[in-house]
Structures are given as C-alpha cells and as structure tokens.
Design an enzyme around this catalytic site. Structure first.
Site, mmCIF file in Angstrom:
data_model
loop_
_atom_site.group_PDB
_atom_site.id
_atom_site.type_symbol
_atom_site.label_atom_id
_atom_site.label_comp_id
_atom_site.label_asym_id
_atom_site.label_seq_id
_atom_site.Cartn_x
_atom_site.Cartn_y
_atom_site.Cartn_z
ATOM 1 C CE1 TYR A 161 12.966 32.436 0.424
ATOM 2 C CE2 TYR A 161 13.252 30.054 0.528
ATOM 3 C CZ TYR A 161 12.945 31.195 -0.181
ATOM 4 O OH TYR A 161 12.608 31.092 -1.505
ATOM 5 C CE LYS A 213 -0.371 -0.240 5.010
ATOM 6 N NZ LYS A 213 -1.179 -0.701 6.126
#
Ligand code: PLP
Length: 626
Positions: free
Chosen positions: A521, A293
C-alpha cells in the site's frame, strides 16, 4: 540440580561400581563421598581430560558415524559407532565403560559396537491434514515391530478407517515369499482399509496383498508422492512405517497438518522455570500471587493458571471478573482468585465463583455490602488497596478511618489482605520515591491491622520489586511480567528468565522483483536491489502493528533476520528474503527465541507488556511442555 544429583546418588548407595561421566563437576562431587568411603568403586570416563580411568576422544568420521578413541589402563582402543549427536556419544561411552569394566575384550567390544543401529524409541503421533491422525514409525522396519505398530494404530483409530504406508521390510527373520505372506496375513487381521506399499520388494510380492482392499504399490517414495496429494487423505488414521533409507520424512511432510496461520506458542516449562526463579528469591513461607490479568499477559489464562497451580502458586489475580469466571469454569476451582478491577460487575457471579475483589473505594464497599446482603454472603474476602503513590486506585491514609469504621459495622465482607502497587520499582534512580511508598504503606497497613482481630496479609512487590526489594516481601508477592520471561531490569539479575511466548507465522508466497519495484500500500516499500520478497500471513489485525512496516523490525527466517518491506496490511506483511534460502510454508518468528520482544517494543516506543497483550485473540495459542 544439586538436589537431583543427591537424590540420584542415594540409589547408587548399594552398588559395587558406579559408572559415570567425570566431566560434570556436580556429578563427580556428588559421587566423591561414595567412592572415597570405599562404598563403591568408580569407573568414570572423561572426554575433557578430567581425572578418570577411561579417557575418550570422539571424532566424527563420515556422515552419521563417529570414532571413539580411548585409553583404558594404559591400553589404547578404538570403536566406531553409527551416531554423531553428543548425547548418543555420551550414552555409547557409558556403555563402553560398562563393557570394559566387565572385562570384555577390546576386539569384541569394537565388533559389537560397530553393529549398533540407531533405534527410535516410540511411535510418534502427529496431527495430519484433513483431520487425519498420522502415526509415524520410521525407525525400525522389521516384521516383529509391525505388530505393535498395527495394534497401536487400531487402538487409536476407533471407528475411523486405517491406512498403512509400508516400505520393504528388513529381511531378517523370514525371506522373500514367506515374509510378505506373513505381512499380508497380519494386515488382514488388523482391519486395514488401504495399503500403500513402497519399494521393490513390495512391488515384487504384491500378489500376496490382493485380498486387501485398495492396495497400491510404488517402486519408491517419489513415485508415491507423484501419485498422491493431501486431498487423498481424509478423516482417517494413517500408519507410516518405513525403513529410514526410503526417505519417508517427505511423506510425513505431505501429511502433517501445517499451521497455515499465525500462532502464539507458549512454553509452559519456561513459565514453571520462571516461577521457580522468583520463588527462589523469597522466603519459603512467603505466598505468591500469579498475575494472569489480560488473559495471562496475552498468553491465555487457563493454561497459565493451571501451570502456576501445579507449581505451588498460592493466588491468582485477574483484571476483570469475566476472566475469573472463565478460569473457574475451566477448572481452577480451589485457588483463590483476586479481581483487580471489579467495577460494573455481576456480583452474583462474583460471590458464586468466589472471586475476591480488590476494594479501592467507600462507594464500592457500600455496593459490595448491599449486594452481599442480597445473596446472603458472610465474611467474603476482599483485598484493600492503598494508594501509596501510584495515584490510580486505592485508599489514602486520610480515607482509612472511615473505611475501618464502615467495615467494622458489618460481617458481609472482611479484609483478607491489604496491598499497594509500586510505580517506579524498576528505576533505581527513584528509589527514594519507592521507599516513601513502603513507609506510607506500613503506616496504613498498621492502622488497618490494629483495628481488626484477625490477621490481614500484606503485599506490595511486583516483578521488579521482588528482585530489587526482597526485604519488603511482607506476606505475599505479586509476580507478573517476569513469569512470562520478560526482563524489567537490565543489570543481569533477571538473566536466567526464559521467554515463554513466541509469535510465529508462515510464508505463503515468494516472488522475485527487480530493483525499483514498489511493494504494498502507498508504494512505500521501494526495492533498492533485485530482491526476493516473501509474503507472511500476519497483519495489524493480528496485533502486528502498522509501525512495524518498512524495515522497522526483522523477522527470523531459517537462521537470518529479514526486514519488513512496505506497509503492514491488515492480514499480511512482506519481508525481504533475498539473503536467505526459504520456501513457501516456512515458519517465520516475529518474536521469541531469536527475536527478543524488546526489538518490537522499542520500534513502537512502548514496553513488552503492550506487545504481548496486543496479540489479537484471533491468533491461536498453542501450549507445549516437555
Ligand atoms: C500488573 C500488576 C502486578 C504485576 O506487575 P509486573 O510488573 O507485571 O510484575 C502487580 N500488582 C498489581 C496490582 C498489578 O496490577
């Protein structure tokens, strides 16, 4: 390994003499019956003072050569060989043992072994820049090995142009003019479009190559490298053949397509190894479901499924039906596939591709039957989920009679198995709860089974469950995270698991900055010392979480851990490489062999499952196996 040794011993059964290394107890043990029963004579050797007629001490001499000092029948001897790698030494000692056994003179052996040359065994094909195919044969450089290499090149090339990069040849069989006249004749018959000759001899005899299109000559590899850039090669097949002393590895470096991006490397051998580990914990007849999955826990479902199929896994389970359709289309046609969350699905595709749904509610049963009727489906296998304590999906005991009633009145769907999922299988402190789940499941599954004539398989265990409660394996187990080499238990029981996925990226820029400089940043990364800062091409859009910035995790670069500096950007992050020599283009490991994935999950206060499944689909998955 033991079985392998036994099988190999069988082929020795008619031998008079068996030559082997006595340092491996398994080998010695396996051979012992042969030797003791006088079937064969033992000619064993040892580097570790184990009992053996030939005792050897290896000593590394200079760069690239070793001495084997030995004693055989009380006589000392010594040979020098041009190898240093352990495996090469072992092979050489085995040869030595054979020669001694055959009764050759020590002198002769020493002379001949000194004349050995390291030989590569194959032509390497690598993916080159600009869609080129690069064939590398940089082991031998004699005239006779040129023909097979050229033949191989023409076969690989198809209609694409061929370029040959060739060094001076070893002057073994022909010398001077004759050798290079022959080489040029050979090249002409092989449809070579470009020749790049490297070396003094090549330059000296260049006139023989005049009729070849685009022949160029260089005195050495450096001269060649000065003249060429990656852009000079495009959609062609390139044969690189040169004597090792020409250092052609630099040319290979230039022409090899580097993954200028972040890749998730998936080791399918490790996956097979892990599967076998779980298989060894259960009875041979117990079936296995490989959980693929979420795209194989992020590793990609098809390759994983294919490998599991080859390993003898019985079922696959996916989360949503799209994943199942994808597997079927890719060629997983015969393995049964269970769909765990089959809600809001395309029923037609589900029936068409034989994707067996988990059935967890009466509403769903209703819908399945209605749709099945529409498509003329009969006895379609479904897997009944019992909610034994997870309280996510599934039937409770109280709901079961209604379900049974309902199922018995139709023949469109039929229960193939009944199962439940444990919520705390990995927490020994809560084993009472787990036991109550088993009991609850037993009661429910008994009730279901009693109501039907056909056998309904039962399954409960996930990865942790298999290791901790093997006595509860029922008919089948469902292996998830452990297949991917992630441990769920830390008591040593899963230590032989091998990591399957590794996330790697590369350095695309390096700069030096004085202390006090701020990086990234928000100016969050403040340098406390003069630093070398590298930019790595992975960011939060690749699944490298923003929480990994500002030193929260380290990346492995050329043998050292380097912390992140500053905030993670969308497509890049900076790391501090002050303490490690590195250059632009070097590979960086984010998790894998050297950086356990747990370091990342802990930094994020999550579990490895989430880290694995968060690697963005834009990150290319690269699969490899031996
Ligand atoms: C994911 C899942 C598993 C596998 O669990 P692991 O802990 O990864 O082994 C087993 N059963 C069900 C129903 C699951 O959803």
């Amino acid at each position: 390994m033991e079985q392998k040794a036994q099988e190999k011993a069988k082929i020795l059964y008619n031998c008079e003499t068996v030559v082997y290394c006595a340092d491996d107890p398994l080998v010695t043990h396996t051979i012992a019956p042969l030797v003791e029963s006088d079937v064969a004579m033992a000619m064993s050797w040892s580097r570790n003072h184990c009992e053996a007629p030939l005792q050897v001490e290896c000593a590394k001499l200079t760069e690239g050569s070793s001495a084997l000092n030995y004693t055989f029948q009380d006589e000392p001897g010594s040979v020098t060989i041009p190898f240093t790698a352990d495996r090469d030494l072992d092979n050489a000692i085995t040869c030595l043992a054979v020669l001694l056994q055959l009764g050759l003179d020590h002198e002769v052996i020493a002379q001949r072994m000194a004349a050995l040359t390291p030989v590569g065994t194959r032509l390497n094909v690598i993916e080159g820049v600009n869609d080129c195919t690069v064939i590398v044969d940089s082991y031998t450089s004699d005239y006779y090995s040129l023909t097979p290499a050229l033949n191989f090149m023409t076969r690989r090339a198809g209609n694409r142009p061929c370029t040959v990069i060739l060094s001076d040849l070893a002057p073994e069989s022909y010398s001077g003019d004759e050798l290079y006249i022959r080489v040029s004749e050979l090249l002409k018959t092989k449809r070579v479009n470009r020749l790049m000759g490297i070396g003094k001899e090549m330059c000296r005899y260049h006139q023989y190559f005049e009729d070849l299109p685009q022949a160029r000559f260089y005195h050495d590899t450096q001269e060649f490298l000065n003249d060429f850039a990656k852009g000079d090669f495009d959609d062609e097949t390139i044969l690189i053949k040169g004597d090792p002393r020409f250092g052609f590895s630099q040319i290979i470096d230039l022409l090899e397509a580097k993954q200028h991006m972040t890749v998730m490397e998936v080791d399918l051998n490790a996956l097979a190894h892990n599967f076998k580990f779980f298989k060894s914990l259960i009875k041979p007849e117990t079936k296995t479901v490989g959980m693929v999955k979420a795209s194989g826990y992020g590793a990609g479902s098809y390759e994983i499924a294919k490998t599991l199929q080859d390993c003898g896994c019985d079922y696959l389970a996916v989360a949503v039906h799209d994943e199942g359709v994808e597997l079927r289309k890719a060629g997983i046609t015969t393995m049964p596939i269970i769909v765990l969350n089959p809600n809001g699905i395309n029923y037609k595709a589900m029936f068409q591709y034989k994707l067996e749904p988990e059935l967890y509610s009466l509403e769903m049963a209703n819908e399945l039957i209605k749709e099945g009727h529409k498509y003329g489906v009969k006895r379609f296998p479904v897997h009944i989920k019992i909610d034994s304590g997870m309280h996510r999906l599934g039937f409770t005991r109280e709901q079961l009679p209604a379900l049974i009633e309902f199922l018995k009145g139709q023949d469109i769907i039929t229960p193939a198995s009944v199962f439940t999922h444990l919520s705390v299988a990995d927490e020994p402190a809560q084993d009472d709860y787990t036991r109550s789940q088993f009991d609850y499941f037993d009661a429910c599954s008994d009730l279901l089974q009693q109501s039907f004539d056909h056998y309904i398989m039962r399954h409960v265990l996930n990865t942790s469950g298999i290791v901790r409660f093997p006595e509860r394996q029922y008919d089948m187990v469902r292996i998830g995270i452990g297949l991917y080499g992630i441990r769920t238990l830390f008591d040593g029981s899963e230590d032989t698991l091998m990591p399957v996925s590794a996330l790697r990226s590369i350095i695309i820029s390096i700069k030096e900055w004085p202390a006090g400089t701020t990086i990234g940043y928000g100016r969050r990364g403040v340098l406390e010392r003069d630093s070398r800062i590298a930019t790595v091409t992975i960011g939060y859009a690749d699944g490298f979480d923003r929480h990994f910035g500002n030193g929260a995790v380290n990346m492995w670069v050329n043998g050292k851990l380097c912390p992140t500096v500053g905030t993670v950007c969308m497509d890049a992050v900076m790391i501090d490489v002050t303490d490690v020599p590195c250059k632009v283009g070097d590979t960086v490991e984010i998790f894998g062999e050297h950086v356990p994935i747990e370091q990342l999950s802990e930094a994020r206060h999550t579990i490895p499952y989430e880290i694995l499944t968060s690697v963005s689909p834009r990150v290319k998955r690269v699969y490899y196996r031996e």
